[in-house]
Design a protein around this motif. Structure first.
Motif, PDB file in Angstrom:
ATOM      1  N   GLY A 180       0.798  -1.216   0.000  1.00  0.00           N
ATOM      2  CA  GLY A 180       0.000   0.000   0.000  1.00  0.00           C
ATOM      3  C   GLY A 180       0.833   1.270   0.000  1.00  0.00           C
ATOM      4  N   ARG A 181       0.111   2.380  -0.197  1.00  0.00           N
ATOM      5  CA  ARG A 181       0.759   3.693  -0.290  1.00  0.00           C
ATOM      6  C   ARG A 181       0.734   4.412   1.055  1.00  0.00           C
ATOM      7  NH1 ARG A 181      -1.834   7.495  -4.156  1.00  0.00           N
ATOM      8  NH2 ARG A 181      -3.795   6.758  -3.272  1.00  0.00           N
ATOM      9  N   ASP A 182       1.726   5.285   1.247  1.00  0.00           N
ATOM     10  CA  ASP A 182       1.719   6.172   2.418  1.00  0.00           C
ATOM     11  C   ASP A 182       0.781   7.327   2.107  1.00  0.00           C
ATOM     12  OD1 ASP A 182       3.529   5.009   4.292  1.00  0.00           O
ATOM     13  OD2 ASP A 182       5.151   5.473   2.883  1.00  0.00           O
ATOM     14  N   ILE A 183      -0.445   7.220   2.571  1.00  0.00           N
ATOM     15  CA  ILE A 183      -1.437   8.262   2.305  1.00  0.00           C
ATOM     16  C   ILE A 183      -2.046   8.663   3.637  1.00  0.00           C
ATOM     17  CG2 ILE A 183      -3.178   6.495   1.725  1.00  0.00           C
ATOM     18  CD1 ILE A 183      -4.289   8.521  -0.312  1.00  0.00           C
ATOM     19  N   ASN A 184      -2.073   9.967   3.920  1.00  0.00           N
ATOM     20  CA  ASN A 184      -2.476  10.474   5.234  1.00  0.00           C
ATOM     21  C   ASN A 184      -3.670  11.416   5.117  1.00  0.00           C
ATOM     22  OD1 ASN A 184      -0.052   9.316   6.546  1.00  0.00           O
ATOM     23  ND2 ASN A 184       1.018  10.853   5.313  1.00  0.00           N
ATOM     24  N   GLY A 185      -4.617  11.257   6.020  1.00  0.00           N
ATOM     25  CA  GLY A 185      -5.778  12.150   6.027  1.00  0.00           C
ATOM     26  C   GLY A 185      -7.048  11.409   6.410  1.00  0.00           C
ATOM     27  N   TRP A 186      -8.172  12.070   6.243  1.00  0.00           N
ATOM     28  CA  TRP A 186      -9.487  11.514   6.610  1.00  0.00           C
ATOM     29  C   TRP A 186     -10.398  11.462   5.393  1.00  0.00           C
ATOM     30  CZ3 TRP A 186     -10.899   9.817  11.451  1.00  0.00           C
ATOM     31  CH2 TRP A 186     -10.071  10.173  12.521  1.00  0.00           C
ATOM     32  N   LEU A 187     -11.072  10.329   5.208  1.00  0.00           N
ATOM     33  CA  LEU A 187     -12.147  10.263   4.222  1.00  0.00           C
ATOM     34  C   LEU A 187     -13.440  10.073   5.008  1.00  0.00           C
ATOM     35  CD1 LEU A 187     -12.732  10.281   1.129  1.00  0.00           C
ATOM     36  CD2 LEU A 187     -13.043   7.809   1.335  1.00  0.00           C
ATOM     37  N   ILE A 188     -14.349  11.019   4.856  1.00  0.00           N
ATOM     38  CA  ILE A 188     -15.633  10.947   5.566  1.00  0.00           C
ATOM     39  C   ILE A 188     -16.623  10.244   4.646  1.00  0.00           C
ATOM     40  CG2 ILE A 188     -17.374  12.239   6.851  1.00  0.00           C
ATOM     41  CD1 ILE A 188     -14.261  12.443   7.698  1.00  0.00           C
ATOM     42  N   VAL A 189     -17.126   9.091   5.109  1.00  0.00           N
ATOM     43  CA  VAL A 189     -18.066   8.299   4.322  1.00  0.00           C
ATOM     44  C   VAL A 189     -19.457   8.427   4.941  1.00  0.00           C
ATOM     45  CG1 VAL A 189     -18.653   5.970   3.511  1.00  0.00           C
ATOM     46  CG2 VAL A 189     -16.249   6.679   3.666  1.00  0.00           C
ATOM     47  N   VAL A 200     -22.312   9.467   9.343  1.00  0.00           N
ATOM     48  CA  VAL A 200     -20.877   9.740   9.384  1.00  0.00           C
ATOM     49  C   VAL A 200     -20.071   8.541   9.861  1.00  0.00           C
ATOM     50  CG1 VAL A 200     -19.059  11.075  10.504  1.00  0.00           C
ATOM     51  CG2 VAL A 200     -21.165  12.186   9.886  1.00  0.00           C
ATOM     52  N   LEU A 201     -19.184   8.073   9.000  1.00  0.00           N
ATOM     53  CA  LEU A 201     -18.134   7.146   9.411  1.00  0.00           C
ATOM     54  C   LEU A 201     -16.832   7.784   8.957  1.00  0.00           C
ATOM     55  CD1 LEU A 201     -17.815   4.363  10.839  1.00  0.00           C
ATOM     56  CD2 LEU A 201     -17.280   3.460   8.600  1.00  0.00           C
ATOM     57  N   ALA A 202     -16.061   8.257   9.936  1.00  0.00           N
ATOM     58  CA  ALA A 202     -14.804   8.944   9.635  1.00  0.00           C
ATOM     59  C   ALA A 202     -13.684   7.916   9.527  1.00  0.00           C
ATOM     60  CB  ALA A 202     -14.503   9.959  10.735  1.00  0.00           C
ATOM     61  N   ASP A 257     -20.908  16.318   4.544  1.00  0.00           N
ATOM     62  CA  ASP A 257     -19.627  16.364   3.819  1.00  0.00           C
ATOM     63  C   ASP A 257     -19.164  14.981   3.390  1.00  0.00           C
ATOM     64  OD1 ASP A 257     -19.532  19.079   4.347  1.00  0.00           O
ATOM     65  OD2 ASP A 257     -18.342  18.838   6.177  1.00  0.00           O
ATOM     66  N   GLY A 258     -19.954  13.959   3.717  1.00  0.00           N
ATOM     67  CA  GLY A 258     -19.523  12.585   3.480  1.00  0.00           C
ATOM     68  C   GLY A 258     -19.641  12.143   2.031  1.00  0.00           C
ATOM     69  N   GLN A 304     -10.937  14.120  -2.109  1.00  0.00           N
ATOM     70  CA  GLN A 304     -11.967  14.295  -1.067  1.00  0.00           C
ATOM     71  C   GLN A 304     -11.383  14.200   0.348  1.00  0.00           C
ATOM     72  OE1 GLN A 304     -14.774  15.181  -2.639  1.00  0.00           O
ATOM     73  NE2 GLN A 304     -13.562  14.594  -4.438  1.00  0.00           N
ATOM     74  N   LEU A 305     -10.098  13.828   0.435  1.00  0.00           N
ATOM     75  CA  LEU A 305      -9.490  13.668   1.756  1.00  0.00           C
ATOM     76  C   LEU A 305      -9.395  14.992   2.504  1.00  0.00           C
ATOM     77  CD1 LEU A 305      -6.472  11.229   1.202  1.00  0.00           C
ATOM     78  CD2 LEU A 305      -8.762  10.691   2.016  1.00  0.00           C
ATOM     79  N   LYS A 306      -9.671  14.930   3.797  1.00  0.00           N
ATOM     80  CA  LYS A 306      -9.463  16.077   4.674  1.00  0.00           C
ATOM     81  C   LYS A 306      -8.119  15.888   5.373  1.00  0.00           C
ATOM     82  CE  LYS A 306     -14.394  16.810   5.432  1.00  0.00           C
ATOM     83  NZ  LYS A 306     -14.461  18.057   4.679  1.00  0.00           N
ATOM     84  N   PRO A 307      -7.395  16.997   5.643  1.00  0.00           N
ATOM     85  CA  PRO A 307      -6.066  16.858   6.238  1.00  0.00           C
ATOM     86  C   PRO A 307      -6.116  16.190   7.606  1.00  0.00           C
ATOM     87  CG  PRO A 307      -6.566  19.175   5.737  1.00  0.00           C
ATOM     88  CD  PRO A 307      -7.782  18.383   5.413  1.00  0.00           C
ATOM     89  N   LEU A 308      -5.024  15.563   7.963  1.00  0.00           N
ATOM     90  CA  LEU A 308      -4.877  14.899   9.261  1.00  0.00           C
ATOM     91  C   LEU A 308      -5.330  15.791  10.415  1.00  0.00           C
ATOM     92  CD1 LEU A 308      -1.622  13.128  10.432  1.00  0.00           C
ATOM     93  CD2 LEU A 308      -2.523  15.017  11.740  1.00  0.00           C
ATOM     94  N   GLU A 309      -4.943  17.075  10.382  1.00  0.00           N
ATOM     95  CA  GLU A 309      -5.217  17.967  11.513  1.00  0.00           C
ATOM     96  C   GLU A 309      -6.711  18.284  11.700  1.00  0.00           C
ATOM     97  OE1 GLU A 309      -3.127  20.628   8.346  1.00  0.00           O
ATOM     98  OE2 GLU A 309      -3.086  18.545   9.018  1.00  0.00           O
ATOM     99  N   THR A 310      -7.560  17.949  10.703  1.00  0.00           N
ATOM    100  CA  THR A 310      -9.006  18.150  10.865  1.00  0.00           C
ATOM    101  C   THR A 310      -9.506  17.373  12.078  1.00  0.00           C
ATOM    102  OG1 THR A 310      -9.080  18.090   8.454  1.00  0.00           O
ATOM    103  CG2 THR A 310     -11.180  18.234   9.575  1.00  0.00           C
ATOM    104  N   GLY A 311      -8.897  16.226  12.336  1.00  0.00           N
ATOM    105  CA  GLY A 311      -9.293  15.397  13.477  1.00  0.00           C
ATOM    106  C   GLY A 311      -8.844  15.958  14.816  1.00  0.00           C
ATOM    107  N   LEU A 312      -8.061  17.039  14.787  1.00  0.00           N
ATOM    108  CA  LEU A 312      -7.524  17.622  16.019  1.00  0.00           C
ATOM    109  C   LEU A 312      -8.219  18.930  16.392  1.00  0.00           C
ATOM    110  CD1 LEU A 312      -3.756  16.986  15.190  1.00  0.00           C
ATOM    111  CD2 LEU A 312      -5.203  15.661  16.753  1.00  0.00           C
ATOM    112  N   ALA A 313      -9.366  19.189  15.753  1.00  0.00           N
ATOM    113  CA  ALA A 313     -10.064  20.469  15.925  1.00  0.00           C
ATOM    114  C   ALA A 313     -10.416  20.778  17.380  1.00  0.00           C
ATOM    115  CB  ALA A 313     -11.330  20.490  15.069  1.00  0.00           C
TER     116      ALA A 313
END
Length: 297
Positions: A6-15, A52-54, A210-211, A228-237
């Motif tokens: 797999g690839r090194d891919i970082n962030g959030w996909l909201i489904v 929402v499933l983050a 937003d999903g 569609q990915l949201k940055p990693l830091e979105t989860g740190l709001a």
């Protein structure tokens, strides 16, 4: 040792999860579609539930506990007059009642289900009993007494009522079971009840609006999904963000306390960034931050 697939891919996909699919299956599909090395989710949804499933990818998986601990909002419909084995419409009816509550009676009962409450999870839940999942034991017909556990209910509102049903909205903390609320509310009102429909409208910083539709995870090109990915830091709001000095960022990335240019309360959980992006989650200790989770970006 071969490279992990797999690839090194970082962030959030909201489904926006549909009914009839498990949370684990959604994560597996997202990981496959994006060819990601690592994926996880922030809070299970029942197979029959929607919303929402983050899904966290790569280094964003280190922020999962923060999102899991955040408040979540559920819009749900309760059918009165029957209790089921699963506390939702998928189970067998185990008890019935001819009683039907008035809107005023429902409103009056809600106060007892807000604030810090004690909640017994449904028998068909992922709670572990002697190392086994409760739903596995329940399917085998094992009788069990699940222990009550504390739950913070921020708000519980009656949205509308109809012939034999009510629609409610609950905002709660980590580990809440809407099915238990429906069951206990039905018992409190003397009419019995179970969840007929359940949707998680938001979870921490993430909203169902937003999903991405689950069907599109399969259908769309990888680069569309990646967009569609949201940055990693979105989860740190929910955490304060502090800035590291250049030397402090180097120290933190090596797992040591590092200097920051901004402050917080002593011992407070914070996240640290520098010009390159997120550096860590850690505890503020008077001018420095002791890292707990370092991001390898």
């Amino acid at each position: 040792m071969g490279r992990k697939k797999g690839r090194d891919i970082n962030g959030w996909l909201i489904v926006d999860k549909p009914a009839g699919v498990t949370s684990t299956a959604v994560v597996a599909k997202v990981r496959w579609a994006l060819d990601a090395k690592k994926a996880g989710h922030a809070g299970t949804l029942d197979p029959d539930a929607t919303g929402v499933l983050a899904v966290a990818l790569g280094e964003a998986t280190k922020t999962v506990p923060i999102v899991t601990n955040a408040l979540k909002c559920y819009d749900f419909k309760v059918t009165w007059g029957a209790e089921t084995s699963t506390d939702d419409a998928s189970g067998e009816v185990v008890r019935t009642s001819e009683l039907r509550p008035t809107a005023a009676a429902i409103e009056a009962a809600l106060a007892g289900f807000t604030g810090e409450i004690m909640q017994v999870p449904p028998a068909f839940s992922a709670v572990k009993v002697d190392g086994e999942r409760a739903y596995d034991l329940a399917r085998e017909g094992v009788e069990m007494e699940l222990a009550a556990r504390p739950l913070w209910v921020d708000s519980l509102k009656l949205l509308e009522t109809g012939e034999g049903w009510a629609r409610l909205e609950m905002v709660c903390g980590k580990g809440g079971y809407v099915r238990s609320i429906a069951r206990d509310l039905g018992r409190e009102l003397g009419c019995l009840g179970h969840v007929a429909h359940l949707r998680r409208t938001w979870s921490g910083p993430f909203e169902a609006a937003d999903g991405v539709e689950f069907a599109r995870v399969d259908r769309e090109a990888q680069d569309w999904l990646e967009a569609q990915l949201k940055p990693l830091e979105t989860g740190l709001a929910d955490l304060p963000m502090l800035r590291a000095t250049p030397e402090g960022a180097i120290r933190i990335r090596n797992g040591n306390p590092g200097e920051v240019t901004t402050g917080a309360d002593w011992g407070e959980l914070v996240w640290v960034a520098d010009a390159a992006g997120p550096v860590c989650i850690g505890r503020y200790q008077g001018g420095t931050v002791q890292p707990e989770r370092v991001f390898n970006l």
